[in-house]
Design an enzyme around this catalytic site. Structure first.
Site, short mmCIF file in Angstrom:
data_model
loop_
_atom_site.label_atom_id
_atom_site.label_comp_id
_atom_site.label_asym_id
_atom_site.label_seq_id
_atom_site.Cartn_x
_atom_site.Cartn_y
_atom_site.Cartn_z
N TYR A 77 0.72 -1.05 0.17
CA TYR A 77 -0.07 0.03 0.10
C TYR A 77 0.87 1.23 -0.02
O TYR A 77 1.96 1.42 0.68
CB TYR A 77 -0.94 0.03 1.29
CG TYR A 77 -1.78 1.07 1.37
CD1 TYR A 77 -2.72 1.24 0.52
CD2 TYR A 77 -1.63 2.04 2.41
CE1 TYR A 77 -3.62 2.46 0.37
CE2 TYR A 77 -2.65 3.07 2.38
CZ TYR A 77 -3.60 3.41 1.52
OH TYR A 77 -4.40 4.52 1.65
N ASP A 112 9.11 3.03 0.06
CA ASP A 112 8.16 3.67 0.61
C ASP A 112 8.30 3.13 2.12
O ASP A 112 7.87 2.21 2.78
CB ASP A 112 6.72 3.02 0.27
CG ASP A 112 5.50 3.70 1.18
OD1 ASP A 112 6.05 4.29 2.24
OD2 ASP A 112 4.52 3.52 0.60
N LYS A 170 3.59 8.83 9.10
CA LYS A 170 3.76 8.11 10.31
C LYS A 170 4.67 8.65 11.34
O LYS A 170 4.44 9.91 11.69
CB LYS A 170 3.38 6.65 10.24
CG LYS A 170 2.21 6.54 9.12
CD LYS A 170 2.02 4.95 9.11
CE LYS A 170 0.44 4.92 8.53
NZ LYS A 170 0.68 4.00 7.18
#
Ligand SMILES: *Cc1c(COP(=O)(O)O)cnc(C)c1O
Length: 434
Positions: free
Chosen positions: A150, A245, A273
């Site tokens: 994702y 990522d 995050k």
């Protein structure tokens, strides 16, 4: 011992009904709605350290840490104090501040292969911008991604494997065009041979390959030995940029994220995050030669009204500073995660259930299936009925797990061994209840 067994969730249920009237599905991000585990989400009133408290006053040991950012635990005193000091000075100017340079200096010191960094507002934005930058830099259009990884909800990433032998994907959400889908090529995670075939069949066309170096969005799936190293070689051979990522793994697996933890170099790295310490922040960075392609220095356009926002930069800077000055935190987090995984494995072995428990650093996930979980296909074989029972039993007894088997657990530094023992005891009780 646990007081949550007869817990009421009346207030949460009421709040969910109200929310559903004015917010689609009652939530602002789909996984929060409990669709894959059934039942209603709980609504959070407050959190401190390792614990969440819901609107009915129930306490939960938190294993998602807001999906990663709260690595220090909730409402960390230093972060909260710094935010309060910043807030009174004004919360947004749309004009540069020194804070942005301070966090950029710190982040580039901690992250390998990142000379310059650009701050954005989410992981989605970071990944979307990283791909545009790679396309602008290479003058190529195609992108390789891995099934089950994702990278946020931008169009080029919402692609699933096409049928049969075709390598290009098809949109997996209405609203994503076929035109976009044809530029995203898909490979199974941990399948280097497939990646090699795609490179060979699209010579001179692949701008970038994007990966979660440790996948965390199909459960926790570590890379197989030699997989990332093999891709690194292919990228060098074909002039393609390797995008890590690290929205999940950045500043979580090590100060230098997965690049440092696994010893593999990326060309462009995306963050989110943890880098925002609980405020909305994303970032992407690379060598100066690549980053200088970005506007206003270069021709690749990218911008943001609230990018580098003072509150966001303050939470991020304070969090990264604490992590940098206390590198033992990574040892503590990994030890705690291994400890919990060990207790759970012992209980599962005694019960004789089929399971796979993947763990790396402070990330882990449990799948109720027999075969090793190495990619999206094997991850999808987990017994979801069992997962639902497990999730709700733990929730009922005061343990908040990710409400989907396709998500990783994220431990935070405030979780104590007492919390872990309590969690393991509840897990043993769950197994007995079956
Ligand atoms: C969460 C996540 C994203 C998206 O970040 P948002 O801030 O939710 O947009 C991208 N990539 C990975 C690996 C993630 O875990």
């Amino acid at each position: 011992m646990n007081t949550n067994i007869d817990r009421s969730v009346e207030e949460s249920n009421k709040l969910f009904e109200l929310a559903k009237k004015v917010i689609p599905g009652g939530v602002n991000s789909p996984v929060r709605a409990f669709k894959s585990v059934g039942g209603n989400p709980i609504f959070i009133d407050k959190a401190k350290g390792a614990y969440l408290y819901d609107a009915d006053g129930n306490r939960y040991i938190d294993y998602i840490a807001s999906w990663g950012p709260m690595i220090l635990g909730h409402a960390n005193d230093e972060v909260v104090d710094a935010l309060a000091r910043t807030a009174v000075k004004g919360t947004s100017f749309g004009i540069p501040t020194e804070l942005e340079t301070k966090i950029a200096l710190l982040a580039t010191q901690m992250a390998p292969n990142v000379d310059q960094i650009r701050f954005v507002n989410s992981g989605t934005e970071a990944c979307m911008s990283a791909v545009r930058l790679a396309r602008g830099y290479t003058g190529r259009e195609k992108l390789i991604k891995f099934s089950g990884c994702y990278h946020g909800h931008a169009d080029p990433f919402l692609i699933e494997a096409g049928s049969g032998a075709v390598t290009f994907g098809t949109p997996n959400s209405p609203g994503v065009t076929k035109g976009t889908a044809k530029d995203t090529l898909l490979a199974p995670f941990n399948d280097l041979e497939r990646v090699q075939e795609i490179f060979a069949a699209n010579e001179g066309e692949i701008a970038a390959i994007i990966i979660e170096p440790v996948a965390g969005n199909m459960g926790c799936v570590p890379p197989a030995e030699g997989f990332l190293e093999g891709i690194r070689k292919l990228c060098d051979q074909y002039g393609t940029l390797f995008i890590f990522d690290e929205v999940m793994t950045g500043f979580r697996l090590a100060p230098g994220g997965a690049q440092e933890f696994l010893g593999v170099n990326a060309d462009i790295v995306t963050y989110g995050k943890v880098i925002g310490g609980g405020l909305p922040v994303g970032a992407f960075g690379a060598r100066k030669e690549i980053m200088s392609m970005l506007a206003p220095e270069g021709p690749v356009y990218q911008a943001g009204t609230l990018s580098g926002n003072p509150l966001a930069m303050t939470a991020g800077y304070t969090t990264l500073s604490i992590l940098k000055n206390d590198e033992d935190i990574y040892v503590r987090l990994a030890d705690k995660t291994r400890y919990l995984a060990g207790l759970m494995k012992t209980a599962l072995n005694e019960k004789g259930l089929d399971y796979q428990l993947n763990q790396l650093g402070s990330m882990m996930s449990l799948h109720f299936c027999k075969d090793e979980v190495v990619d999206f296909e094997t991850s999808s074989k987990g017994n979801n009925e069992m997962f639902k029972k497990y999730f709700h039993y733990m929730l009922d007894h005061g343990v908040y797990l990710p409400p989907s088997a396709f998500e990783s657990y994220f431990l935070n530094d405030s979780i104590s061994y007492k919390d872990l023992d309590e969690t393991a005891q509840i897990f043993r009780d769950f197994l007995i209840s079956l």
